[in-house]
Design a protein around this motif. Structure first.
Motif, PDB file in Angstrom:
ATOM      1  N   ALA A  18     -11.438  -1.086   6.508  1.00  0.00           N
ATOM      2  CA  ALA A  18     -11.123  -2.101   5.499  1.00  0.00           C
ATOM      3  C   ALA A  18      -9.650  -2.040   5.129  1.00  0.00           C
ATOM      4  O   ALA A  18      -8.996  -3.071   4.932  1.00  0.00           O
ATOM      5  CB  ALA A  18     -11.998  -1.888   4.261  1.00  0.00           C
ATOM      6  N   GLU A  19      -9.101  -0.833   5.040  1.00  0.00           N
ATOM      7  CA  GLU A  19      -7.682  -0.694   4.735  1.00  0.00           C
ATOM      8  C   GLU A  19      -6.822  -1.332   5.821  1.00  0.00           C
ATOM      9  O   GLU A  19      -5.831  -2.026   5.525  1.00  0.00           O
ATOM     10  CB  GLU A  19      -7.328   0.782   4.585  1.00  0.00           C
ATOM     11  N   LEU A  20      -7.188  -1.114   7.086  1.00  0.00           N
ATOM     12  CA  LEU A  20      -6.417  -1.695   8.188  1.00  0.00           C
ATOM     13  C   LEU A  20      -6.454  -3.219   8.143  1.00  0.00           C
ATOM     14  O   LEU A  20      -5.430  -3.889   8.366  1.00  0.00           O
ATOM     15  CB  LEU A  20      -6.966  -1.185   9.524  1.00  0.00           C
ATOM     16  N   PHE A  21      -7.617  -3.793   7.855  1.00  0.00           N
ATOM     17  CA  PHE A  21      -7.721  -5.251   7.745  1.00  0.00           C
ATOM     18  C   PHE A  21      -6.838  -5.779   6.607  1.00  0.00           C
ATOM     19  O   PHE A  21      -6.127  -6.780   6.771  1.00  0.00           O
ATOM     20  CB  PHE A  21      -9.175  -5.648   7.512  1.00  0.00           C
ATOM     21  N   ALA A  74      -9.363   8.422   0.830  1.00  0.00           N
ATOM     22  CA  ALA A  74      -8.517   7.815  -0.207  1.00  0.00           C
ATOM     23  C   ALA A  74      -8.869   6.346  -0.403  1.00  0.00           C
ATOM     24  O   ALA A  74      -9.497   5.700   0.450  1.00  0.00           O
ATOM     25  CB  ALA A  74      -7.047   7.962   0.183  1.00  0.00           C
ATOM     26  N   ASP A  75      -8.453   5.830  -1.523  1.00  0.00           N
ATOM     27  CA  ASP A  75      -8.725   4.436  -1.867  1.00  0.00           C
ATOM     28  C   ASP A  75      -8.162   3.502  -0.799  1.00  0.00           C
ATOM     29  O   ASP A  75      -7.003   3.634  -0.394  1.00  0.00           O
ATOM     30  CB  ASP A  75      -8.089   4.121  -3.222  1.00  0.00           C
ATOM     31  N   PRO A  76      -8.944   2.527  -0.321  1.00  0.00           N
ATOM     32  CA  PRO A  76      -8.482   1.661   0.767  1.00  0.00           C
ATOM     33  C   PRO A  76      -7.637   0.474   0.324  1.00  0.00           C
ATOM     34  O   PRO A  76      -7.168  -0.288   1.163  1.00  0.00           O
ATOM     35  CB  PRO A  76      -9.800   1.172   1.390  1.00  0.00           C
ATOM     36  N   VAL A  77      -7.449   0.293  -0.976  1.00  0.00           N
ATOM     37  CA  VAL A  77      -6.760  -0.900  -1.477  1.00  0.00           C
ATOM     38  C   VAL A  77      -5.302  -0.618  -1.825  1.00  0.00           C
ATOM     39  O   VAL A  77      -4.440  -1.490  -1.698  1.00  0.00           O
ATOM     40  CB  VAL A  77      -7.501  -1.468  -2.704  1.00  0.00           C
ATOM     41  N   LEU A  78      -4.985   0.597  -2.254  1.00  0.00           N
ATOM     42  CA  LEU A  78      -3.645   0.902  -2.762  1.00  0.00           C
ATOM     43  C   LEU A  78      -2.552   0.624  -1.732  1.00  0.00           C
ATOM     44  O   LEU A  78      -1.570  -0.073  -2.030  1.00  0.00           O
ATOM     45  CB  LEU A  78      -3.580   2.362  -3.203  1.00  0.00           C
ATOM     46  N   VAL A 356       1.892 -11.755  -8.234  1.00  0.00           N
ATOM     47  CA  VAL A 356       2.564 -10.453  -8.240  1.00  0.00           C
ATOM     48  C   VAL A 356       1.989  -9.560  -9.334  1.00  0.00           C
ATOM     49  O   VAL A 356       1.725  -8.367  -9.126  1.00  0.00           O
ATOM     50  CB  VAL A 356       4.083 -10.648  -8.428  1.00  0.00           C
ATOM     51  N   LEU A 357       1.785 -10.120 -10.522  1.00  0.00           N
ATOM     52  CA  LEU A 357       1.225  -9.331 -11.624  1.00  0.00           C
ATOM     53  C   LEU A 357      -0.192  -8.855 -11.306  1.00  0.00           C
ATOM     54  O   LEU A 357      -0.583  -7.746 -11.683  1.00  0.00           O
ATOM     55  CB  LEU A 357       1.238 -10.151 -12.915  1.00  0.00           C
ATOM     56  N   LEU A 358      -0.963  -9.687 -10.613  1.00  0.00           N
ATOM     57  CA  LEU A 358      -2.310  -9.272 -10.219  1.00  0.00           C
ATOM     58  C   LEU A 358      -2.250  -8.099  -9.238  1.00  0.00           C
ATOM     59  O   LEU A 358      -3.091  -7.186  -9.297  1.00  0.00           O
ATOM     60  CB  LEU A 358      -3.062 -10.443  -9.591  1.00  0.00           C
ATOM     61  N   LEU A 359      -1.275  -8.109  -8.339  1.00  0.00           N
ATOM     62  CA  LEU A 359      -1.132  -6.987  -7.411  1.00  0.00           C
ATOM     63  C   LEU A 359      -0.786  -5.706  -8.162  1.00  0.00           C
ATOM     64  O   LEU A 359      -1.331  -4.629  -7.853  1.00  0.00           O
ATOM     65  CB  LEU A 359      -0.058  -7.302  -6.368  1.00  0.00           C
ATOM     66  N   TYR A 360       0.101  -5.812  -9.141  1.00  0.00           N
ATOM     67  CA  TYR A 360       0.406  -4.635  -9.952  1.00  0.00           C
ATOM     68  C   TYR A 360      -0.833  -4.189 -10.733  1.00  0.00           C
ATOM     69  O   TYR A 360      -1.084  -2.990 -10.890  1.00  0.00           O
ATOM     70  CB  TYR A 360       1.550  -4.925 -10.915  1.00  0.00           C
ATOM     71  N   GLY A 361      -1.582  -5.160 -11.238  1.00  0.00           N
ATOM     72  CA  GLY A 361      -2.812  -4.814 -11.939  1.00  0.00           C
ATOM     73  C   GLY A 361      -3.793  -4.078 -11.045  1.00  0.00           C
ATOM     74  O   GLY A 361      -4.492  -3.155 -11.507  1.00  0.00           O
ATOM     75  N   LEU A 362      -3.845  -4.452  -9.768  1.00  0.00           N
ATOM     76  CA  LEU A 362      -4.716  -3.742  -8.823  1.00  0.00           C
ATOM     77  C   LEU A 362      -4.273  -2.293  -8.635  1.00  0.00           C
ATOM     78  O   LEU A 362      -5.105  -1.385  -8.549  1.00  0.00           O
ATOM     79  CB  LEU A 362      -4.714  -4.468  -7.471  1.00  0.00           C
ATOM     80  N   ILE A 363      -2.958  -2.064  -8.565  1.00  0.00           N
ATOM     81  CA  ILE A 363      -2.470  -0.686  -8.425  1.00  0.00           C
ATOM     82  C   ILE A 363      -2.909   0.150  -9.616  1.00  0.00           C
ATOM     83  O   ILE A 363      -3.423   1.271  -9.463  1.00  0.00           O
ATOM     84  CB  ILE A 363      -0.931  -0.674  -8.292  1.00  0.00           C
ATOM     85  N   VAL A 364      -2.720  -0.385 -10.822  1.00  0.00           N
ATOM     86  CA  VAL A 364      -3.097   0.350 -12.025  1.00  0.00           C
ATOM     87  C   VAL A 364      -4.601   0.568 -12.077  1.00  0.00           C
ATOM     88  O   VAL A 364      -5.087   1.665 -12.396  1.00  0.00           O
ATOM     89  CB  VAL A 364      -2.604  -0.403 -13.277  1.00  0.00           C
ATOM     90  N   GLU A 365      -5.366  -0.477 -11.721  1.00  0.00           N
ATOM     91  CA  GLU A 365      -6.826  -0.363 -11.778  1.00  0.00           C
ATOM     92  C   GLU A 365      -7.347   0.677 -10.782  1.00  0.00           C
ATOM     93  O   GLU A 365      -8.238   1.477 -11.113  1.00  0.00           O
ATOM     94  CB  GLU A 365      -7.454  -1.731 -11.488  1.00  0.00           C
ATOM     95  N   ARG A 366      -6.814   0.686  -9.581  1.00  0.00           N
ATOM     96  CA  ARG A 366      -7.290   1.643  -8.584  1.00  0.00           C
ATOM     97  C   ARG A 366      -6.893   3.071  -8.958  1.00  0.00           C
ATOM     98  O   ARG A 366      -7.641   4.027  -8.713  1.00  0.00           O
ATOM     99  CB  ARG A 366      -6.746   1.300  -7.196  1.00  0.00           C
ATOM    100  N   ALA A 367      -5.726   3.236  -9.568  1.00  0.00           N
ATOM    101  CA  ALA A 367      -5.336   4.577 -10.016  1.00  0.00           C
ATOM    102  C   ALA A 367      -6.236   5.051 -11.157  1.00  0.00           C
ATOM    103  O   ALA A 367      -6.648   6.221 -11.194  1.00  0.00           O
ATOM    104  CB  ALA A 367      -3.878   4.574 -10.462  1.00  0.00           C
ATOM    105  N   LEU A 368      -6.554   4.160 -12.093  1.00  0.00           N
ATOM    106  CA  LEU A 368      -7.448   4.531 -13.185  1.00  0.00           C
ATOM    107  C   LEU A 368      -8.861   4.801 -12.674  1.00  0.00           C
ATOM    108  O   LEU A 368      -9.579   5.656 -13.204  1.00  0.00           O
ATOM    109  CB  LEU A 368      -7.467   3.431 -14.244  1.00  0.00           C
ATOM    110  N   ALA A 430       1.630   8.017  -2.878  1.00  0.00           N
ATOM    111  CA  ALA A 430       1.042   9.108  -2.090  1.00  0.00           C
ATOM    112  C   ALA A 430       0.240  10.053  -2.984  1.00  0.00           C
ATOM    113  O   ALA A 430      -0.850  10.496  -2.613  1.00  0.00           O
ATOM    114  CB  ALA A 430       2.150   9.876  -1.364  1.00  0.00           C
ATOM    115  N   LEU A 431       0.755  10.357  -4.167  1.00  0.00           N
ATOM    116  CA  LEU A 431       0.023  11.224  -5.093  1.00  0.00           C
ATOM    117  C   LEU A 431      -1.247  10.544  -5.593  1.00  0.00           C
ATOM    118  O   LEU A 431      -2.286  11.192  -5.764  1.00  0.00           O
ATOM    119  CB  LEU A 431       0.931  11.608  -6.270  1.00  0.00           C
ATOM    120  N   MET A 432      -1.176   9.236  -5.838  1.00  0.00           N
ATOM    121  CA  MET A 432      -2.382   8.495  -6.219  1.00  0.00           C
ATOM    122  C   MET A 432      -3.453   8.600  -5.141  1.00  0.00           C
ATOM    123  O   MET A 432      -4.634   8.844  -5.427  1.00  0.00           O
ATOM    124  CB  MET A 432      -2.041   7.015  -6.458  1.00  0.00           C
ATOM    125  N   LEU A 433      -3.048   8.419  -3.891  1.00  0.00           N
ATOM    126  CA  LEU A 433      -4.003   8.498  -2.785  1.00  0.00           C
ATOM    127  C   LEU A 433      -4.564   9.908  -2.629  1.00  0.00           C
ATOM    128  O   LEU A 433      -5.737  10.083  -2.276  1.00  0.00           O
ATOM    129  CB  LEU A 433      -3.330   8.050  -1.485  1.00  0.00           C
TER     130      LEU A 433
END
Length: 465
Positions: A18-21, A74-78, A356-368, A430-433
């Motif tokens: 899924a990450e590769l796709f 690791a999370d496949p979305v980050l 762009v803001l939604l992409l940043y929101g995804l980073i924060v959400e996946r880290a949380l 990298a630390l998040m992953l």
């Protein structure tokens, strides 16, 4: 034997396919935006599209292979979200290069991205278990303090655009505060894991809020003093807000005491009021924020041309934007760094900014999410702190560009031009992953078969999507 329906543990799937796709889609965003810039500005696809696309794809694939080998759970979305943001940022910087006739910023940014990916891979390879970082709690704190003081050393530090936050290394400039924020997250996480029980004790109760005890105010006062020092001596309002806000968020998450937010809010208000009264550069930022058009095109003194031109451009862009090559983002000074959101708003419109803001929101959400499922307290606070770094930085930058709060001078992660910021952010991911991989990987199977020990019951593992 245990009943066949009993559940002893859940195992996440690796999801590397899924990450590769998603990475293919991210490359389509980055390379497609680069091609759209060439068509919009020059009327044809850039001649170096194959070389550029190949280089970008090689970097992304290298990062993916590293994750697949050393962090398979690791999370496949980050990584795909970061790749999409970085690719879009390169395209926008290239568009600004074409407008100015200078073709160096985008090439330099791609070089910095290469270094960032290399450090991303090295971080995953070296840090095989994030819990090892807890050993360096106080060492990281001393390192962060040394890095923050380094720009103040005569002959080493450099003042650029009024802020003394840079050091010169030959022909290059480096911002040590970008590395310091990573070390501070490690320091805060390690310290709060050890002392959160004491810091969570309640003191006096005021208006339904339990305030902390006076004897426990030392850490927050110390961090407040450090933030004020950054503001006064380095004239860097953005980093001051980031460091204090980061510590306050992690302190609240560790203790679950709203009283710390009250104390932190009072200290922030007091610091802001004192800064406005005592320091001219802080007063100028507030005055320009309150009345930007009063300082537009002034012959001398403080001016708000950067902010006003950005507001004009975003208003002209409207909902869908002018399109690459149809706007005038070059009118915004330092659009490739401080105000890249303004350039995106003008040519990609409100729709592009929201994406762009939604992409940043995804980073924060996946880290949380990684913080929630982490099995150790240090990992929970580490992931929360890294998420807070992105959340605070994006809020401060976008808030300043849109006029919600005073301008601070921070860069937009992965979008803005700047080598030290880009490299540090790749290390953060990298630390998040690493935390995510540790949290999602299956627990060691400590059970034995019936032939080995008939008294030990077997377990059944259910794989989650």
């Amino acid at each position: 034997m245990a009943p066949s329906g009993s559940l002893m543990g859940f195992v996440h799937r690796q999801r590397r396919g899924a990450e590769l796709f998603l990475l293919i889609l991210a490359l389509a965003v980055g390379i497609g935006a680069y091609a759209a810039v060439g068509i919009g500005v020059e009327g044809h696809v850039p001649a170096d599209i194959v070389g550029y696309g190949g280089w970008l794809a090689a970097l992304v694939v290298a990062a993916h292979v590293a994750v697949r080998i050393v962090a398979p759970y690791a999370d496949p979305v980050l990584l795909p979200v970061v790749a999409a943001l970085n690719g879009l940022g390169l395209a926008v910087i290239h568009r600004l290069d074409l407008a100015s006739g200078d073709h160096t910023f985008a090439r330099q940014q791609l070089t910095w991205m290469t270094l960032g990916v290399i450090l991303f891979v090295l971080t995953l390879v070296v840090v095989r278990d994030h819990r090892l970082l807890q050993r360096f709690t106080y060492t990281s704190g001393l390192g962060a303090l040394a890095l923050l003081l380094l720009p103040l050393v005569p002959g080493v530090g450099k003042t650029i655009n009024g802020a003394r936050i840079w050091i010169g290394i030959g022909p290059f400039s480096f911002q040590p505060g970008e590395v310091a924020k990573v070390l501070l997250v490690v320091t805060f996480a390690g310290y709060l894991v050890l002392h959160r029980d004491a810091l969570a004790l309640a003191g006096r109760r005021v208006l339904f809020v339990d305030l902390p005890r006076g004897r426990d105010l030392g850490p927050v006062l110390a961090m407040w003093a450090v933030s004020l020092g950054v503001l006064v001596f380095q004239r860097d309002l953005g980093s001051s807000l980031l460091f204090f806000g980061l510590f306050l968020i992690m302190l609240y998450v560790a203790t679950e005491r709203p009283g710390w937010l009250v104390v932190g809010g009072l200290l922030f208000t007091a610091g802001a009021a004192a800064g406005y009264q005592l320091f001219g550069h802080v007063r100028q930022r507030f005055d320009i924020w309150l009345d930007p058009f009063d300082y537009y095109r002034q012959a001398s003194g403080p001016h708000s041309d950067q902010l006003v031109e950005s507001l004009f451009g975003m208003a002209w862009g409207g909902l869908l934007g002018r399109g690459f090559g149809e706007g005038s983002p070059w009118r915004i000074s330092y659009a490739e760094s401080d105000f890249i959101i303004g350039a995106i708003g003008e040519e990609l419109g409100l729709t592009g900014v929201i994406a762009v803001l939604l992409l940043y929101g995804l980073i924060v959400e996946r880290a949380l999410r990684a913080a929630l499922i982490s099995r150790d307290g240090f990992g929970k606070l580490l992931a929360t702190g890294l998420a807070a770094v992105f959340a605070l930085q994006v809020f401060v930058v976008v808030g300043g560009v849109t006029g919600l709060i005073p301008l601070t001078g921070l860069t937009t992660p992965f979008l803005s031009y700047g080598g030290s910021s880009l490299v540090a952010n790749w290390v953060i991911v990298a630390l998040m992953l690493r935390v995510s991989d540790q949290a999602r990987r299956p627990l060691p199977d400590l059970s034995t078969t019936d032939d080995e020990d008939p008294d030990v019951e077997s377990t059944q593992v259910v794989r989650l999507p």
